[in-house]
Write a protein that holds these residues in place. Structure first.
Motif, PDB file in Angstrom:
ATOM      1  N   ALA A 198       0.837  -1.200   0.000  1.00  0.00           N
ATOM      2  CA  ALA A 198       0.000   0.000   0.000  1.00  0.00           C
ATOM      3  C   ALA A 198       0.869   1.247   0.000  1.00  0.00           C
ATOM      4  O   ALA A 198       2.023   1.228   0.427  1.00  0.00           O
ATOM      5  N   GLN A 199       0.280   2.321  -0.501  1.00  0.00           N
ATOM      6  CA  GLN A 199       0.943   3.624  -0.454  1.00  0.00           C
ATOM      7  C   GLN A 199      -0.065   4.658   0.050  1.00  0.00           C
ATOM      8  O   GLN A 199      -1.280   4.504  -0.132  1.00  0.00           O
ATOM      9  N   VAL A 200       0.447   5.678   0.708  1.00  0.00           N
ATOM     10  CA  VAL A 200      -0.384   6.735   1.277  1.00  0.00           C
ATOM     11  C   VAL A 200       0.095   8.059   0.702  1.00  0.00           C
ATOM     12  O   VAL A 200       1.291   8.359   0.732  1.00  0.00           O
ATOM     13  N   VAL A 201      -0.833   8.833   0.170  1.00  0.00           N
ATOM     14  CA  VAL A 201      -0.499  10.138  -0.392  1.00  0.00           C
ATOM     15  C   VAL A 201      -1.134  11.218   0.473  1.00  0.00           C
ATOM     16  O   VAL A 201      -2.356  11.253   0.632  1.00  0.00           O
ATOM     17  N   LEU A 202      -0.307  12.094   1.027  1.00  0.00           N
ATOM     18  CA  LEU A 202      -0.779  13.225   1.816  1.00  0.00           C
ATOM     19  C   LEU A 202      -0.716  14.465   0.923  1.00  0.00           C
ATOM     20  O   LEU A 202       0.361  15.003   0.672  1.00  0.00           O
ATOM     21  N   LEU A 203      -1.866  14.893   0.414  1.00  0.00           N
ATOM     22  CA  LEU A 203      -1.898  16.073  -0.441  1.00  0.00           C
ATOM     23  C   LEU A 203      -2.001  17.323   0.427  1.00  0.00           C
ATOM     24  O   LEU A 203      -2.854  17.399   1.314  1.00  0.00           O
ATOM     25  N   GLY A 204      -1.144  18.308   0.155  1.00  0.00           N
ATOM     26  CA  GLY A 204      -1.081  19.468   1.035  1.00  0.00           C
ATOM     27  C   GLY A 204      -0.634  19.020   2.409  1.00  0.00           C
ATOM     28  O   GLY A 204      -1.250  19.344   3.428  1.00  0.00           O
ATOM     29  N   ALA A 205       0.468  18.266   2.451  1.00  0.00           N
ATOM     30  CA  ALA A 205       0.891  17.593   3.687  1.00  0.00           C
ATOM     31  C   ALA A 205       1.204  18.560   4.816  1.00  0.00           C
ATOM     32  O   ALA A 205       1.019  18.230   5.992  1.00  0.00           O
ATOM     33  N   GLY A 206       1.661  19.764   4.487  1.00  0.00           N
ATOM     34  CA  GLY A 206       1.969  20.729   5.537  1.00  0.00           C
ATOM     35  C   GLY A 206       2.955  20.184   6.548  1.00  0.00           C
ATOM     36  O   GLY A 206       3.937  19.521   6.204  1.00  0.00           O
ATOM     37  N   MET A 207       2.685  20.422   7.833  1.00  0.00           N
ATOM     38  CA  MET A 207       3.548  19.952   8.904  1.00  0.00           C
ATOM     39  C   MET A 207       3.054  18.622   9.487  1.00  0.00           C
ATOM     40  O   MET A 207       3.288  18.315  10.657  1.00  0.00           O
ATOM     41  N   ASP A 208       2.380  17.842   8.663  1.00  0.00           N
ATOM     42  CA  ASP A 208       1.917  16.512   9.071  1.00  0.00           C
ATOM     43  C   ASP A 208       3.109  15.634   9.419  1.00  0.00           C
ATOM     44  O   ASP A 208       4.074  15.555   8.659  1.00  0.00           O
ATOM     45  N   ALA A 209       3.037  14.950  10.567  1.00  0.00           N
ATOM     46  CA  ALA A 209       4.137  14.077  10.992  1.00  0.00           C
ATOM     47  C   ALA A 209       3.679  12.627  11.131  1.00  0.00           C
ATOM     48  O   ALA A 209       4.266  11.856  11.889  1.00  0.00           O
ATOM     49  N   ARG A 210       2.647  12.239  10.391  1.00  0.00           N
ATOM     50  CA  ARG A 210       2.132  10.867  10.516  1.00  0.00           C
ATOM     51  C   ARG A 210       3.195   9.825  10.199  1.00  0.00           C
ATOM     52  O   ARG A 210       3.199   8.744  10.766  1.00  0.00           O
ATOM     53  N   ALA A 211       4.098  10.136   9.282  1.00  0.00           N
ATOM     54  CA  ALA A 211       5.150   9.179   8.926  1.00  0.00           C
ATOM     55  C   ALA A 211       6.093   8.918  10.088  1.00  0.00           C
ATOM     56  O   ALA A 211       6.864   7.949  10.063  1.00  0.00           O
ATOM     57  N   TYR A 212       6.025   9.756  11.120  1.00  0.00           N
ATOM     58  CA  TYR A 212       6.885   9.610  12.291  1.00  0.00           C
ATOM     59  C   TYR A 212       6.109   9.172  13.535  1.00  0.00           C
ATOM     60  O   TYR A 212       6.707   9.005  14.598  1.00  0.00           O
ATOM     61  N   ARG A 213       4.799   9.012  13.423  1.00  0.00           N
ATOM     62  CA  ARG A 213       4.049   8.716  14.645  1.00  0.00           C
ATOM     63  C   ARG A 213       3.004   7.608  14.536  1.00  0.00           C
ATOM     64  O   ARG A 213       2.522   7.130  15.553  1.00  0.00           O
ATOM     65  N   LEU A 214       2.671   7.158  13.329  1.00  0.00           N
ATOM     66  CA  LEU A 214       1.646   6.129  13.184  1.00  0.00           C
ATOM     67  C   LEU A 214       2.276   4.782  12.831  1.00  0.00           C
ATOM     68  O   LEU A 214       2.864   4.628  11.761  1.00  0.00           O
ATOM     69  N   SER A 215       2.113   3.816  13.715  1.00  0.00           N
ATOM     70  CA  SER A 215       2.699   2.493  13.479  1.00  0.00           C
ATOM     71  C   SER A 215       2.001   1.752  12.342  1.00  0.00           C
ATOM     72  O   SER A 215       2.579   0.840  11.750  1.00  0.00           O
ATOM     73  N   VAL A 251       4.934   6.459   2.098  1.00  0.00           N
ATOM     74  CA  VAL A 251       4.177   7.694   2.274  1.00  0.00           C
ATOM     75  C   VAL A 251       4.737   8.760   1.347  1.00  0.00           C
ATOM     76  O   VAL A 251       5.950   9.003   1.310  1.00  0.00           O
ATOM     77  N   PHE A 252       3.851   9.395   0.579  1.00  0.00           N
ATOM     78  CA  PHE A 252       4.223  10.519  -0.280  1.00  0.00           C
ATOM     79  C   PHE A 252       3.635  11.794   0.328  1.00  0.00           C
ATOM     80  O   PHE A 252       2.432  11.869   0.564  1.00  0.00           O
ATOM     81  N   GLU A 253       4.487  12.765   0.590  1.00  0.00           N
ATOM     82  CA  GLU A 253       4.037  14.063   1.071  1.00  0.00           C
ATOM     83  C   GLU A 253       4.147  15.067  -0.074  1.00  0.00           C
ATOM     84  O   GLU A 253       5.249  15.318  -0.578  1.00  0.00           O
ATOM     85  N   VAL A 254       3.009  15.620  -0.477  1.00  0.00           N
ATOM     86  CA  VAL A 254       2.975  16.557  -1.603  1.00  0.00           C
ATOM     87  C   VAL A 254       2.676  17.958  -1.071  1.00  0.00           C
ATOM     88  O   VAL A 254       1.648  18.164  -0.402  1.00  0.00           O
ATOM     89  N   ASP A 255       3.553  18.903  -1.343  1.00  0.00           N
ATOM     90  CA  ASP A 255       3.317  20.278  -0.905  1.00  0.00           C
ATOM     91  C   ASP A 255       4.313  21.218  -1.588  1.00  0.00           C
ATOM     92  O   ASP A 255       5.163  20.782  -2.364  1.00  0.00           O
ATOM     93  N   PHE A 256       4.207  22.514  -1.244  1.00  0.00           N
ATOM     94  CA  PHE A 256       5.082  23.522  -1.827  1.00  0.00           C
ATOM     95  C   PHE A 256       6.546  23.202  -1.528  1.00  0.00           C
ATOM     96  O   PHE A 256       6.878  22.744  -0.435  1.00  0.00           O
ATOM     97  N   PRO A 257       7.444  23.470  -2.479  1.00  0.00           N
ATOM     98  CA  PRO A 257       8.868  23.148  -2.279  1.00  0.00           C
ATOM     99  C   PRO A 257       9.468  23.740  -1.013  1.00  0.00           C
ATOM    100  O   PRO A 257      10.109  23.033  -0.234  1.00  0.00           O
ATOM    101  N   LYS A 258       9.267  25.040  -0.777  1.00  0.00           N
ATOM    102  CA  LYS A 258       9.915  25.659   0.377  1.00  0.00           C
ATOM    103  C   LYS A 258       9.336  25.157   1.695  1.00  0.00           C
ATOM    104  O   LYS A 258      10.045  25.082   2.700  1.00  0.00           O
ATOM    105  N   LEU A 259       8.062  24.756   1.687  1.00  0.00           N
ATOM    106  CA  LEU A 259       7.472  24.183   2.900  1.00  0.00           C
ATOM    107  C   LEU A 259       8.122  22.848   3.227  1.00  0.00           C
ATOM    108  O   LEU A 259       8.518  22.598   4.375  1.00  0.00           O
ATOM    109  N   LEU A 260       8.257  21.994   2.221  1.00  0.00           N
ATOM    110  CA  LEU A 260       8.860  20.684   2.458  1.00  0.00           C
ATOM    111  C   LEU A 260      10.322  20.809   2.869  1.00  0.00           C
ATOM    112  O   LEU A 260      10.802  20.051   3.717  1.00  0.00           O
ATOM    113  N   GLN A 261      11.025  21.778   2.296  1.00  0.00           N
ATOM    114  CA  GLN A 261      12.428  21.977   2.655  1.00  0.00           C
ATOM    115  C   GLN A 261      12.570  22.414   4.111  1.00  0.00           C
ATOM    116  O   GLN A 261      13.418  21.907   4.848  1.00  0.00           O
ATOM    117  N   THR A 262      11.741  23.347   4.529  1.00  0.00           N
ATOM    118  CA  THR A 262      11.799  23.837   5.909  1.00  0.00           C
ATOM    119  C   THR A 262      11.395  22.741   6.888  1.00  0.00           C
ATOM    120  O   THR A 262      12.013  22.571   7.943  1.00  0.00           O
TER     121      THR A 262
END
Length: 340
Positions: free
Chosen positions: A125-142, A149-160
Motif C-alpha cells: 500500500a501507499q499513502v499520499v498526503l496532499l497538502g501535507a503541511g507539517m503533518d508528521a504521521r510518517a513519524y508517529r503512526l505504526s 508515504v508521499f508528502e505533496v506540498d510547496f517546495p519551500k514548505l517541504l524543505q523547511t
C-alpha cells in the motif's frame, strides 16, 4: 479554523495539567530552529502558515494526540497564539475550546487511515498526503510500517519541514525519534498546477498499488475548478486499484468565515463523490460516534446542536447564525465496482 461562537459553560474541559505555564522545548528556542521559524513568519503566505497552526493544535491537544515533533513544527508564535485562546476559553468555560475541532479531525483521519490500510489485508500500500503541511504521521503512526508515504506540498514548505525534523532527530530531546512509515518521499508540487500528478508518478508513485489519499484541511482553500480536478484525478484510480479517499469538506455557510480564504465547498459531498466515480461514501459530522473521541459530549455543544438539524438548513432557527459544518468523508472504490 473555527466554526462558531463560544458561549456558556463547558463540559469539554481539558486536564488541569494542560493549563500549567506553556513550556517550550529547548530545541524550539535554539538559534537554528528560531531562524527557520523566522523565515516562516516573514516569507510564507497565509495558506502555507496554516500548516504551523495545525501543528500547534496537535501539540497543545497532546492529552489525546501523540505527536512528538508537533511543537517543533508549529513554532513558538503559533503555540503561544493558540495556547492563549485555549486558556481564555477555559477561563470563560466556553462550550467549544479552541482547537477541539482540529483534535477531532486529526483523530478521525488517524483512525480511518489505520482502518483503510487494514482493509488491504497486508497487501502493498501507499499513502499520499496532499497538502501535507507539517503533518508528521510518517513519524508517529505504526500502521504505516508497511506503507510508502508521499508528502505533496510547496517546495519551500517541504524543505523547511525537513530541516526542522533533521534538527529534532539530532537533539537530545528527540534522540529516539524514528520514522514509523516504511519509507517517506517528499514531492515538491502545487496541486493547483497541471503537473502535480506527473511529479508524483516520477517520484515513485505506482498507479496500480492500493492507495489511501489523505486530503486533510486542504480542499476548501482551493478554487472550485482546482478542487474538482483534484477529486476527479483521484477518483480515476478506482478503475485501477483499491482506492480510498479521506477528506474534509466545508459546507457553504462555513466559507463565510472568510471569503478571501475559503473557496471550495460542498453541502452534499456524499452525493458529489459518487458522481465522480467513488461507489462507496461515508460521511460524518463533528460529534458523530466515529468523530467524537470523548471530546464532544455536551449536548448543548455547537457541534451536537448542528447535528440535530437537517443538513439542508443554512441558518440556525434559534438565532439565525450560519450553520457552519465540517464534513469528514471517507470514499472508496476498486476495479469492477460500479456506482449503485
Amino acid at each position: 479554523m473555527y466554526f462558531g461562537n463560544m458561549a456558556g459553560k463547558s463540559s469539554e474541559m481539558l486536564p488541569e495539567e494542560a493549563w500549567a505555564e506553556l513550556k517550550l522545548p529547548e530545541l524550539l528556542v535554539s538559534d537554528g530552529v528560531r531562524a527557520l521559524h523566522a523565515t516562516i513568519d516573514h516569507e510564507w503566505d497565509p495558506l502555507q502558515r496554516t500548516a504551523c497552526q495545525t501543528a500547534a493544535g496537535r501539540a497543545l491537544w497532546k492529552h489525546v494526540i501523540h505527536d512528538p515533533v508537533a511543537e517543533i513544527l508549529a513554532g513558538e508564535t503559533y503555540l503561544r497564539n493558540l495556547y492563549d485562546k485555549m486558556r481564555e476559553d477555559q477561563i470563560k468555560k466556553a462550550r467549544e475550546v479552541s482547537g477541539v475541532i482540529l483534535a477531532v479531525r486529526t483523530l478521525w483521519f488517524d483512525s480511518k487511515l489505520e482502518a483503510a490500510l487494514a482493509s488491504f489485508h497486508g497487501r502493498e500500500a501507499q499513502v499520499v498526503l496532499l497538502g501535507a503541511g507539517m503533518d508528521a504521521r510518517a513519524y508517529r503512526l505504526s500502521c504505516l510500517k508497511e506503507s510508502t508515504v508521499f508528502e505533496v506540498d510547496f517546495p519551500k514548505l517541504l524543505q523547511t519541514k525537513a530541516a526542522l525534523l533533521q534538527a529534532a532527530t539530532g537533539s537530545n530531546e528527540h534522540q529516539n525519534l524514528t520514522m514509523t512509515a516504511k519509507s517517506l518521499i517528499r514531492v515538491a508540487a502545487d496541486i493547483r498546477d497541471d503537473d502535480w500528478l506527473e511529479k508524483l508518478h516520477r517520484s515513485g508513485f505506482v498507479a496500480e498499488t492500493n492507495t489511501v489519499w489523505v486530503l486533510e484541511g486542504i480542499l476548501y482553500y482551493l478554487s472550485h475548478p482546482h478542487a474538482m480536478e483534484v477529486l476527479k484525478s483521484i477518483a480515476a484510480y478506482c478503475a485501477l486499484t483499491n482506492t480510498v479517499l479521506l477528506a474534509d469538506f466545508m459546507n457553504k455557510s462555513s466559507t463565510t468565515l472568510s471569503h478571501s480564504t475559503f473557496h471550495f465547498y460542498s453541502d452534499w459531498p456524499d452525493h458529489l463523490l459518487p458522481s465522480l466515480g467513488f461507489p462507496h461514501v461515508n460521511l460524518s459530522q463533528i460529534g458523530d460516534p466515529d468523530a467524537n473521541f470523548g471530546l464532544i459530549h455536551d449536548p448543548l455543544n455547537l457541534f451536537n446542536k448542528l447535528r440535530e438539524l437537517p443538513r439542508s438548513v443554512q441558518n440556525h432557527p434559534e438565532d439565525g447564525t450560519p450553520c457552519r459544518r465540517l464534513y469528514l468523508v471517507e470514499a472508496s472504490g476498486s476495479p469492477n465496482q460500479t456506482i449503485p
